[in-house]
Design a protein around this motif. Structure first.
Motif, PDB file in Angstrom:
ATOM      1  N   GLY A  59     -16.542 -39.734 -48.090  1.00 29.51           N
ATOM      2  CA  GLY A  59     -16.179 -39.347 -48.484  1.00 29.51           C
ATOM      3  C   GLY A  59     -15.569 -37.845 -49.409  1.00 29.51           C
ATOM      4  N   ALA A  60     -16.646 -37.426 -48.925  1.00 24.10           N
ATOM      5  CA  ALA A  60     -15.707 -35.832 -49.397  1.00 24.10           C
ATOM      6  C   ALA A  60     -14.636 -35.458 -48.297  1.00 24.10           C
ATOM      7  CB  ALA A  60     -16.546 -34.905 -48.438  1.00 24.10           C
ATOM      8  N   VAL A  61     -14.180 -34.710 -49.343  1.00 28.24           N
ATOM      9  CA  VAL A  61     -12.962 -34.266 -48.232  1.00 28.24           C
ATOM     10  C   VAL A  61     -12.695 -32.160 -48.766  1.00 28.24           C
ATOM     11  CG1 VAL A  61     -10.208 -33.767 -48.368  1.00 28.24           C
ATOM     12  CG2 VAL A  61     -11.096 -35.787 -50.245  1.00 28.24           C
ATOM     13  N   GLN A  62     -12.463 -32.214 -46.858  1.00 31.45           N
ATOM     14  CA  GLN A  62     -12.776 -30.015 -46.553  1.00 31.45           C
ATOM     15  C   GLN A  62     -11.111 -29.645 -46.182  1.00 31.45           C
ATOM     16  OE1 GLN A  62     -15.940 -29.029 -47.178  1.00 31.45           O
ATOM     17  NE2 GLN A  62     -16.147 -30.990 -47.385  1.00 31.45           N
ATOM     18  N   CYS A  88      -7.830 -41.711 -45.125  1.00 26.69           N
ATOM     19  CA  CYS A  88      -8.594 -42.429 -44.353  1.00 26.69           C
ATOM     20  C   CYS A  88      -8.619 -43.602 -44.329  1.00 26.69           C
ATOM     21  CB  CYS A  88     -10.851 -42.012 -44.756  1.00 26.69           C
ATOM     22  SG  CYS A  88     -10.671 -40.411 -43.919  1.00 26.69           S
ATOM     23  N   ALA A  89      -7.879 -43.875 -45.117  1.00 22.04           N
ATOM     24  CA  ALA A  89      -7.476 -45.550 -45.222  1.00 22.04           C
ATOM     25  C   ALA A  89      -7.190 -46.231 -43.705  1.00 22.04           C
ATOM     26  CB  ALA A  89      -6.224 -45.561 -45.828  1.00 22.04           C
ATOM     27  N   ASP A  90      -6.454 -45.429 -42.233  1.00 24.20           N
ATOM     28  CA  ASP A  90      -6.149 -46.626 -41.345  1.00 24.20           C
ATOM     29  C   ASP A  90      -8.218 -46.047 -40.737  1.00 24.20           C
ATOM     30  OD1 ASP A  90      -4.361 -46.989 -42.272  1.00 24.20           O
ATOM     31  OD2 ASP A  90      -3.451 -45.816 -40.887  1.00 24.20           O
ATOM     32  N   ALA A 124      -6.019 -35.131 -41.634  1.00 22.82           N
ATOM     33  CA  ALA A 124      -7.137 -36.384 -40.611  1.00 22.82           C
ATOM     34  C   ALA A 124      -8.384 -36.489 -41.500  1.00 22.82           C
ATOM     35  CB  ALA A 124      -6.950 -35.110 -39.485  1.00 22.82           C
ATOM     36  N   CYS A 125      -8.313 -38.083 -40.826  1.00 24.93           N
ATOM     37  CA  CYS A 125      -9.894 -38.613 -40.771  1.00 24.93           C
ATOM     38  C   CYS A 125     -11.544 -37.932 -39.759  1.00 24.93           C
ATOM     39  CB  CYS A 125      -9.710 -40.235 -41.488  1.00 24.93           C
ATOM     40  SG  CYS A 125     -11.175 -40.852 -42.554  1.00 24.93           S
ATOM     41  N   ALA A 126     -11.837 -37.254 -40.376  1.00 21.83           N
ATOM     42  CA  ALA A 126     -13.688 -36.947 -39.136  1.00 21.83           C
ATOM     43  C   ALA A 126     -14.349 -38.492 -39.178  1.00 21.83           C
ATOM     44  CB  ALA A 126     -14.011 -35.888 -39.395  1.00 21.83           C
TER      45      ALA A 126
END
Length: 240
Positions: A59-62, A88-90, A124-126
């Motif tokens: 749940g962190a954001v960098q 990160c919705a998808d 982007a969501c990793a």
């Protein structure tokens, strides 16, 4: 006549002093590099450790921002909000992994090295292992990454194509002190380096040097003053 001679001598000394001051080295505008940020509900905070040392929770954001800045105090922030839910919705959660939202901002044309055009900012969501670092999360979504010999992050997704933390002069051009080997001051290096350690400055740490004249300029001024005084004394002796 004596007054005129003294006045002329003083004007010569003053002109020489001004010439020496004007010949001082130009102050650098800063360094061109990728800075590292941590996001929260209140916005962006400049990271105090490198991305390989920070192991963010799910749940962190960098954030990563490419720009020219003098130090962490005036470094440009990523131009996208640190919104984990949106980024990160998808990307649904999965057991045994964590999700890290990333904001990658290559900056503006004014910050770009000569001949290069910055890509558009993106997110982007990793999805990575639970113990993955921020650097590993970035590598999973933004290859190729490029580092220099001091473990400083130089390029994300291949941008920029060359250079690494080079010093930039007041006219926006590299002064040649970097080109892949330059190292910004400690506050810059600790953020951009995946090792998280503050690297020593190879350029004298001018990121926080202020705008006063250098020691060389002051020595030059002193020498000119001494020469001017000697000239006045000699002129008096001749007239005497």
């Amino acid at each position: 006549m004596r007054r005129a001679g003294r006045t002329t001598a003083l004007l010569v000394v003053l002109g020489a002093v001004l010439a020496v001051l004007g010949a001082g080295p130009a102050q650098a505008a800063g360094y061109r590099y990728w800075s590292f940020w941590e996001g929260s509900g209140s916005g962006w905070t400049y990271a105090t450790q490198g991305p390989s040392l920070i192991r963010p929770d799910d749940g962190a954001v960098q954030g990563f921002r490419f720009s020219v800045s003098e130090d962490s105090q005036d470094s440009a922030k990523p131009r996208r909000a640190p919104e984990f839910t949106k980024i990160c919705a998808d990307t649904p959660a999965e057991d045994g992994t964590k999700r890290i939202a990333l904001v990658i901002d290559p900056g503006t044309a004014a910050d770009a090295p000569a001949g290069e055009t910055p890509p558009a900012p993106r997110t982007a969501c990793a999805r990575v292992a639970p113990d993955a670092s921020a650097a590993e999360a970035l590598a999973s979504v933004a290859k190729p990454l490029r580092y220099n010999s001091d473990a400083m992050l130089c390029a994300i997704s291949g941008y920029p194509g060359s250079g690494c933390g080079e010093q930039v002069s007041g006219d926006g051009n590299s002064d040649g002190s970097g080109g892949g080997n330059g190292t910004p001051d400690a506050s810059v290096s600790s953020s951009a380096s995946p090792a998280g350690s503050a690297a020593a400055s190879t350029s004298g740490g001018s990121g926080g040097s202020g705008g006063g004249p250098s020691a060389g300029v002051l020595v030059g001024v002193g020498a000119v003053l001494l020469l001017g005084i000697a000239a006045v004394v000699q002129a008096r002796r001749r007239r005497g």
